[in-house]
Design a protein around this motif. Structure first.
Motif, mmCIF file in Angstrom:
data_model
loop_
_atom_site.group_PDB
_atom_site.id
_atom_site.type_symbol
_atom_site.label_atom_id
_atom_site.label_comp_id
_atom_site.label_asym_id
_atom_site.label_seq_id
_atom_site.Cartn_x
_atom_site.Cartn_y
_atom_site.Cartn_z
ATOM 1 N N GLU A 1 2.095 -34.113 9.173
ATOM 2 C CA GLU A 1 3.305 -33.592 8.540
ATOM 3 C C GLU A 1 2.999 -32.998 7.160
ATOM 4 O O GLU A 1 3.534 -31.963 6.777
ATOM 5 N N GLY B 1 1.346 -29.741 7.715
ATOM 6 C CA GLY B 1 2.351 -28.768 8.149
ATOM 7 C C GLY B 1 3.193 -28.276 6.989
ATOM 8 O O GLY B 1 3.488 -27.078 6.882
ATOM 9 N N SER C 1 3.470 -24.465 5.681
ATOM 10 C CA SER C 1 4.789 -23.828 5.593
ATOM 11 C C SER C 1 4.994 -23.190 4.224
ATOM 12 O O SER C 1 5.598 -22.126 4.101
ATOM 13 N N GLU D 1 4.124 -20.500 8.938
ATOM 14 C CA GLU D 1 5.032 -21.366 9.683
ATOM 15 C C GLU D 1 4.587 -21.495 11.135
ATOM 16 O O GLU D 1 4.698 -22.565 11.743
ATOM 17 N N ARG D 2 4.072 -20.390 11.712
ATOM 18 C CA ARG D 2 3.649 -20.457 13.114
ATOM 19 C C ARG D 2 2.491 -21.433 13.270
ATOM 20 O O ARG D 2 2.450 -22.240 14.212
ATOM 21 N N ARG E 1 3.919 -24.939 13.063
ATOM 22 C CA ARG E 1 4.580 -25.420 14.284
ATOM 23 C C ARG E 1 3.539 -25.741 15.354
ATOM 24 O O ARG E 1 3.646 -26.728 16.084
ATOM 25 N N SER E 2 2.521 -24.888 15.453
ATOM 26 C CA SER E 2 1.483 -25.128 16.455
ATOM 27 C C SER E 2 0.740 -26.428 16.180
ATOM 28 O O SER E 2 0.425 -27.195 17.096
ATOM 29 N N LEU F 1 1.935 -29.091 14.574
ATOM 30 C CA LEU F 1 2.809 -30.220 14.873
ATOM 31 C C LEU F 1 2.947 -30.427 16.376
ATOM 32 O O LEU F 1 2.997 -31.567 16.859
ATOM 33 N N THR F 2 3.035 -29.325 17.111
ATOM 34 C CA THR F 2 3.146 -29.447 18.566
ATOM 35 C C THR F 2 1.890 -30.082 19.146
ATOM 36 O O THR F 2 1.944 -30.957 20.015
#
Length: 389
Positions: free
Chosen positions: A349, A352, A356, A361-362, A365-366, A368-369
């Motif tokens: 986190e 991430g 961010s 941001e992409r 998100r990748s 975190l996924t």
């Protein structure tokens, strides 16, 4: 044993560089000084360090001694003794000196009787040296010290003190005290000395009671200030062992040497020691005879050498500061705020959030996924293979 007459020293060497070791704090407002009597070490106004330095300047080897023993007797060729008590030398001490002088030729003994203190003269010089614009409270403090300082007067020996036989050694005259400094100086040592400038005090004068004794310096009414004698020498043309007695330390103590008019008298005593280099021992202390004492304790050493007291205080303060710096902190400890280092999720986190902030941001998100799939792979597999309607 009889005593033979001895004349005074011949010639003077005016080398008084060592006298500069003592500086009277006349303009500094000093209100606490060392008044220890008869010690070489330190800066006491009643010390003997300046006279000892003068002897060193003339080529003599000077040491301080606290015991009268065989080692001292074999080494010393001249002994200087500032008697710690008023009056004549003690019986046992005098016997040791006699045996020592009879054990060799040319051994010389200087006895300086204790009769007063140089403290009052120190404060007089300090008061005289104050600048005109000195603070009034400074002048008042020095005047108060001067009022309390002992003058050049003393009482007799303490009760129970066993003195040497005065008929065999020396005695004092019956007159005690005087109206002030001597207005006249006589004898071989008094020639060329300005009595008014020297201002020698004399409370208890010596008495010449034998034809062998020679008065070298006299004051008012021919009262003897300095005299000497020699013991019989059994060998012809030999150097006899001699004794010099000084009524007080008015031109030998540290502060007492400051007046220039007294320094020729100090030089005469130094010349009496001898022109060739000699081993000179300054005997100090009150307990000189008996068995050698055990190793002194630190507190005893500090009392004997006051300068070490200040050093010891500094070391104690440093040790206390070091101990306090390493001391245990008492009280209830506060819990440290949680950093999340023990939670793997917080790492992803945090990364991430960082991505961010920099506009990725992409990628965030990748990341975190990917973390969620790694953390809970079963949940993501069931969701991916769910049958349709």
């Amino acid at each position: 044993m009889t005593r033979s007459k001895r004349t005074g020293p011949n010639g003077l060497v005016f080398r008084i560089l060592a006298l500069g070791l003592l500086s009277v704090g006349s303009g500094c407002g000093e209100t606490r000084i060392d008044t220890t009597y008869g010690r070489i070490a330190g800066r006491s106004v009643n010390g003997t360090g300046v006279f000892a330095s003068l002897l060193r300047d003339q080529g003599h080897e000077v040491r301080a001694a606290r015991r009268l023993n065989e080692e001292l007797g074999a080494w010393a060729e001249t002994i200087v003794r500032f008697l710690p008590e008023p009056g004549i030398v003690g019986q046992e001490e005098a016997d040791w000196y006699f045996d020592w002088q009879m054990g060799g030729y040319g051994r010389r003994l200087i006895l300086v009787c204790r009769d007063g203190s140089a403290e009052a003269e120190y404060w007089q010089s300090a008061l005289k040296g104050l600048p005109e614009d000195a603070p009034e409270h400074q002048r008042d403090r020095i005047e108060e010290k001067l009022t309390r300082a002992p003058d050049w007067e003393s009482e007799g020996p303490p009760p129970g003190f066993q003195t040497a036989d005065p008929d065999y050694w020396f005695r004092f005259d019956e007159q005690i005290g005087g109206a002030g400094p001597n207005g006249n100086l006589g004898g071989p040592w008094g020639e060329g000395i300005d009595p008014k400038a020297a201002a020698l005090p004399l409370n208890r004068a010596l008495e010449v009671s034998s034809p062998a004794e020679t008065a070298l310096l006299t004051g008012d009414d021919d009262r003897v200030i300095v005299m000497d004698w020699s013991w019989d020498d059994p060998i012809e043309d030999g150097d006899p062992s001699a004794v010099l007695v000084v009524a007080n330390g008015s031109f030998l103590l540290n502060a007492a040497i400051v007046p220039h008019a007294r320094r020729p008298l100090t030089m005469k005593v130094a010349d009496w020691v001898g022109s060739s280099p000699r081993n000179v021992a300054f005997v100090e202390g009150s307990f000189l005879l008996g068995a050698d004492s055990s190793m002194p304790t630190p507190w005893r050493v500090i009392r004997q050498v006051p300068e070490l007291g200040m050093v010891a205080v500094h070391f104690m303060m440093l040790a206390l500061i070091a101990a306090l710096a390493h001391a245990v902190i008492l009280g209830r400890p506060r819990a440290a705020p949680a950093s999340g280092a023990d939670r793997p999720r917080m790492h992803a986190e945090a990364l991430g959030n960082l991505l961010s902030r920099i506009g990725s941001e992409r990628a965030a998100r990748s990341l975190l996924t990917t973390y969620r799939r790694w953390r809970r792979p079963q949940a993501h597999d069931d969701h991916g293979h769910q049958d349709g309607p």
